[in-house]
Design a protein around this motif. Structure first.
Motif, PDB file in Angstrom:
ATOM      1  N   ARG A  86       0.848  -1.025  -0.052  1.00 16.98           N
ATOM      2  CA  ARG A  86      -0.063   0.047   0.079  1.00 16.98           C
ATOM      3  C   ARG A  86       0.857   1.268  -0.099  1.00 16.98           C
ATOM      4  N   LEU A  87       2.157   1.232   0.516  1.00 17.81           N
ATOM      5  CA  LEU A  87       2.954   2.448   0.753  1.00 17.81           C
ATOM      6  C   LEU A  87       3.494   2.818  -0.556  1.00 17.81           C
ATOM      7  N   ARG A  88       3.182   2.075  -1.645  1.00 18.43           N
ATOM      8  CA  ARG A  88       3.715   2.462  -3.002  1.00 18.43           C
ATOM      9  C   ARG A  88       2.854   3.559  -3.575  1.00 18.43           C
ATOM     10  N   ASP A  89       1.822   4.037  -2.918  1.00 19.54           N
ATOM     11  CA  ASP A  89       0.887   5.268  -3.109  1.00 19.54           C
ATOM     12  C   ASP A  89       1.803   6.073  -2.283  1.00 19.54           C
ATOM     13  N   LYS A  90       2.159   7.413  -2.768  1.00 21.37           N
ATOM     14  CA  LYS A  90       2.973   8.199  -2.228  1.00 21.37           C
ATOM     15  C   LYS A  90       2.068   9.008  -0.921  1.00 21.37           C
ATOM     16  N   SER A  91       0.929   9.196  -1.215  1.00 24.20           N
ATOM     17  CA  SER A  91       0.007   9.823  -0.229  1.00 24.20           C
ATOM     18  C   SER A  91       0.273   8.880   0.965  1.00 24.20           C
ATOM     19  N   LEU A  92      -0.260   7.752   0.902  1.00 24.93           N
ATOM     20  CA  LEU A  92      -0.396   6.880   1.770  1.00 24.93           C
ATOM     21  C   LEU A  92       1.041   6.718   2.699  1.00 24.93           C
ATOM     22  N   TYR A  93       2.169   6.668   2.000  1.00 29.83           N
ATOM     23  CA  TYR A  93       3.561   6.480   2.329  1.00 29.83           C
ATOM     24  C   TYR A  93       3.908   7.937   3.191  1.00 29.83           C
ATOM     25  N   TYR A  94       3.469   9.090   2.742  1.00 30.24           N
ATOM     26  CA  TYR A  94       3.705  10.340   3.406  1.00 30.24           C
ATOM     27  C   TYR A  94       2.929  10.270   4.720  1.00 30.24           C
ATOM     28  N   ASN A  95       1.685   9.726   4.650  1.00 32.36           N
ATOM     29  CA  ASN A  95       0.808   9.983   5.661  1.00 32.36           C
ATOM     30  C   ASN A  95       1.318   8.968   6.873  1.00 32.36           C
ATOM     31  N   PHE A  96       1.728   7.757   6.426  1.00 33.85           N
ATOM     32  CA  PHE A  96       2.033   6.855   7.424  1.00 33.85           C
ATOM     33  C   PHE A  96       3.392   7.249   8.044  1.00 33.85           C
ATOM     34  N   LEU A  97       4.431   7.902   7.303  1.00 36.16           N
ATOM     35  CA  LEU A  97       5.646   8.280   8.076  1.00 36.16           C
ATOM     36  C   LEU A  97       5.359   9.378   8.976  1.00 36.16           C
ATOM     37  N   THR A  98       4.657  10.484   8.597  1.00 35.91           N
ATOM     38  CA  THR A  98       4.311  11.529   9.190  1.00 35.91           C
ATOM     39  C   THR A  98       3.613  10.816  10.656  1.00 35.91           C
TER      40      THR A  98
ATOM     41  N   ASP B 118      14.661  34.521   9.237  1.00 32.73           N
ATOM     42  CA  ASP B 118      15.216  34.121  10.706  1.00 32.73           C
ATOM     43  C   ASP B 118      13.895  34.121  11.303  1.00 32.73           C
ATOM     44  N   GLU B 119      12.562  33.285  10.748  1.00 33.89           N
ATOM     45  CA  GLU B 119      11.522  33.150  11.257  1.00 33.89           C
ATOM     46  C   GLU B 119      11.577  31.972  12.092  1.00 33.89           C
ATOM     47  N   ASN B 120      12.042  32.020  13.252  1.00 38.31           N
ATOM     48  CA  ASN B 120      12.240  30.775  14.264  1.00 38.31           C
ATOM     49  C   ASN B 120      10.956  29.807  14.453  1.00 38.31           C
ATOM     50  N   TYR B 121       9.850  30.682  14.568  1.00 41.03           N
ATOM     51  CA  TYR B 121       8.535  29.807  14.860  1.00 41.03           C
ATOM     52  C   TYR B 121       8.263  29.076  13.699  1.00 41.03           C
ATOM     53  N   ILE B 122       8.356  29.600  12.457  1.00 39.95           N
ATOM     54  CA  ILE B 122       8.270  28.595  11.402  1.00 39.95           C
ATOM     55  C   ILE B 122       9.299  27.593  11.136  1.00 39.95           C
ATOM     56  N   LEU B 123      10.373  27.850  11.476  1.00 43.27           N
ATOM     57  CA  LEU B 123      11.297  26.985  11.606  1.00 43.27           C
ATOM     58  C   LEU B 123      11.144  25.687  12.563  1.00 43.27           C
ATOM     59  N   SER B 124      10.552  26.194  13.644  1.00 45.26           N
ATOM     60  CA  SER B 124      10.347  25.131  14.564  1.00 45.26           C
ATOM     61  C   SER B 124       9.299  24.028  14.305  1.00 45.26           C
ATOM     62  N   GLN B 125       8.513  24.326  13.299  1.00 42.06           N
ATOM     63  CA  GLN B 125       7.475  23.569  12.863  1.00 42.06           C
ATOM     64  C   GLN B 125       7.638  22.135  12.333  1.00 42.06           C
ATOM     65  N   ILE B 126       7.249  21.393  13.167  1.00 39.22           N
ATOM     66  CA  ILE B 126       7.337  19.845  12.643  1.00 39.22           C
ATOM     67  C   ILE B 126       6.949  19.493  11.203  1.00 39.22           C
ATOM     68  N   TYR B 127       5.829  20.363  10.768  1.00 43.09           N
ATOM     69  CA  TYR B 127       5.215  20.223   9.511  1.00 43.09           C
ATOM     70  C   TYR B 127       6.225  20.502   8.415  1.00 43.09           C
ATOM     71  N   LEU B 128       7.163  21.227   8.557  1.00 36.87           N
ATOM     72  CA  LEU B 128       8.304  21.517   7.524  1.00 36.87           C
ATOM     73  C   LEU B 128       9.199  20.361   7.372  1.00 36.87           C
ATOM     74  N   GLU B 129       9.177  19.543   8.341  1.00 34.80           N
ATOM     75  CA  GLU B 129       9.973  18.054   8.152  1.00 34.80           C
ATOM     76  C   GLU B 129       9.619  17.068   8.807  1.00 34.80           C
ATOM     77  N   PRO B 130       8.409  16.681   8.877  1.00 38.82           N
ATOM     78  CA  PRO B 130       7.782  15.663   9.772  1.00 38.82           C
ATOM     79  C   PRO B 130       8.358  14.458  10.059  1.00 38.82           C
ATOM     80  N   PHE B 131       9.330  13.911   9.019  1.00 41.37           N
ATOM     81  CA  PHE B 131      10.350  12.746   8.825  1.00 41.37           C
ATOM     82  C   PHE B 131      11.406  13.116   8.374  1.00 41.37           C
ATOM     83  N   PRO B 132      12.536  12.382   8.322  1.00 41.29           N
ATOM     84  CA  PRO B 132      13.820  12.529   7.851  1.00 41.29           C
ATOM     85  C   PRO B 132      13.643  12.830   6.182  1.00 41.29           C
ATOM     86  N   ALA B 133      14.609  13.632   5.675  1.00 42.74           N
ATOM     87  CA  ALA B 133      14.452  14.038   4.468  1.00 42.74           C
ATOM     88  C   ALA B 133      14.919  12.981   3.462  1.00 42.74           C
TER      89      ALA B 133
END
Length: 302
Positions: A144-156, A284-299
Motif C-alpha cells: 500500500r505504501l507504493r501510493d505516495k500519499s499513503l506513504y507520506y501519511n504513514f511516515l508523518t 530568521d522566522e524561528n517559529y516557522i522553522l520550529s514547525q514539525i510540518y516543515l520536516e515531519p520525517f527525515p528528508a
C-alpha cells in the motif's frame, strides 16, 4: 529525530516465509535505519514452522476463517488468541508495517477465498486484530505504501507519535506545550477542530497526568484521517502568508505557483515546503522553522 518503535513483519529481516524465503523491499530497506524495529512473524511465532503449508483467509458461513488446506485445519480460534496475547504484551509502539497480501499480515490486500474461488480482498487475521487492539495507531503494509500519499501519511504519523512518546513527559508540563507549539501546523492540517480543542485543554486548570492522557487521546484521534491536497494547500498558503509581503513579486508568484501545482497533484508536498523553509531561514522566522510540518520525517525518506 526520534526513531519510531515499529512492529514490522519479520520476513523483511529473516527467512521466515511459508516457503522459507525472505523479502527484500527497497522501501522497507530505506526505512530500517530510521526506526526501532520489533520484527514479528505471526505464522512462525504461532508455531506453523518454516517452511510450512500455506494458509488462506476463507469465507465460510458468512465468517472469515484461517484455513490450512493441506492439513484441513481451521486455525482461527487458536491464532486469534495467540495474536491478542502477543499484542497485549507490547507497550510504547508507534505503529506497524506488515507484509502485503499475506493471510496474516495483509492490510486490505489478503486474498479472500470462498471454497476454491477468489472472491475479494480483506485484512489478514493479525492485521485485523492489530486494528482492534490498537485502533489509534498507524498500520500499513509495504504494498500500500507504493501510493505516495499513503506513504507520506504513514511516515508523518509514526514520527509525530514517536516524538510525543519520547519528548513529552508528565513530570515536565512545559514539554506538552512545547510539543503542541511545534506541531500546530501539522495538527491543523489533519484536524483543525481537534487542534483547537487541544489548545483549550492546555489552557485549562487540570492535573498534569489528566491533561497528558487527554491530549494523547486527542492527538491520536486527530491523526486518524489522512488530509487531502486541499487541506495541505490551505496550510501552505497560511505559511506563505508569513513571507508574501517581504519577498519580491517574482518570488511570491513562484511560491504561489508551486502551491497551486501541488494542489493539482503535479509536484510533491516537500517541493513548496522546501521553498517556504528557505524563506524562513532568510528572514530568521524561528517559529516557522520550529514547525514539525516543515520536516515531519527525515528528508532521506522522501
Amino acid at each position: 529525530m526520534v526513531r519510531p518503535c515499529l512492529l514490522i513483519s519479520r520476513c523483511f529481516f529473516e527467512e521466515v516465509r511459508y516457503d522459507g524465503g525472505k523479502i527484500v523491499d527497497p522501501l522497507v530497506e530505506k526505512l530500517k535505519p530510521f526506526i526501532e524495529a520489533i520484527p514479528f512473524c505471526p505464522e512462525a511465532e504461532f508455531g506453523l514452522g518454516i517452511p510450512r503449508p500455506k494458509i488462506r483467509v476463507l469465507k465460510k458461513y458468512n465468517q472469515r476463517i484461517i484455513w490450512q488446506e493441506d492439513t484441513r485445519r481451521d486455525l482461527t480460534f487458536e491464532m486469534r488468541n495467540f495474536f491478542i496475547q502477543y499484542l497485549a504484551s507490547l507497550s510504547q509502539i508507534d505503529g506497524a508495517l506488515l507484509k502485503s497480501k499475506s493471510p496474516s499480515c495483509g492490510v486490505g490486500t489478503a486474498t479472500l477465498y470462498e471454497d476454491d474461488k477468489k472472491v475479494g480482498k480483506t485484512d489478514g487475521l493479525f492485521a485485523h486484530i492489530f486494528k482492534k487492539v490498537f485502533p489509534d495507531l498507524p498500520l500499513e503494509d509495504e504494498g500500500r505504501l507504493r501510493d505516495k500519499s499513503l506513504y507520506y501519511n504513514f511516515l508523518t504519523r509514526i514520527f509525530i507519535l514517536s516524538r510525543f512518546r519520547v519528548e513529552v513527559k508528565i513530570e515536565n508540563p512545559k514539554s506538552l506545550l512545547d510539543f503542541h507549539t511545534r506541531a500546530k501546523f501539522l495538527l491543523k492540517t489533519y484536524h483543525e477542530e481537534l487542534t483547537k480543542e487541544m489548545g483549550r485543554l492546555l489552557a485549562r486548570a487540570e492535573s498534569e497526568e489528566g491533561k497528558f492522557l487527554h491530549y494523547e487521546t486527542l492527538l491520536k484521534e486527530a491523526l486518524k484521517k489522512r488530509p487531502d491536497r486541499k487541506k495541505h494547500a490551505n496550510t501552505l498558503y497560511h505559511l506563505a502568508g508569513y513571507f508574501t509581503k517581504r519577498i519580491s513579486p517574482k518570488e511570491r508568484h513562484h511560491l504561489i505557483h508551486l502551491i497551486e501545482k501541488f494542489g493539482l497533484g503535479k509536484v510533491d508536498l516537500h517541493v513548496p515546503l522546501e521553498l517556504i523553509k528557505s524563506f524562513a531561514l532568510r528572514f530568521d522566522e524561528n517559529y516557522i522553522l520550529s514547525q514539525i510540518y516543515l520536516e515531519p520525517f527525515p528528508a532521506e525518506l522522501y
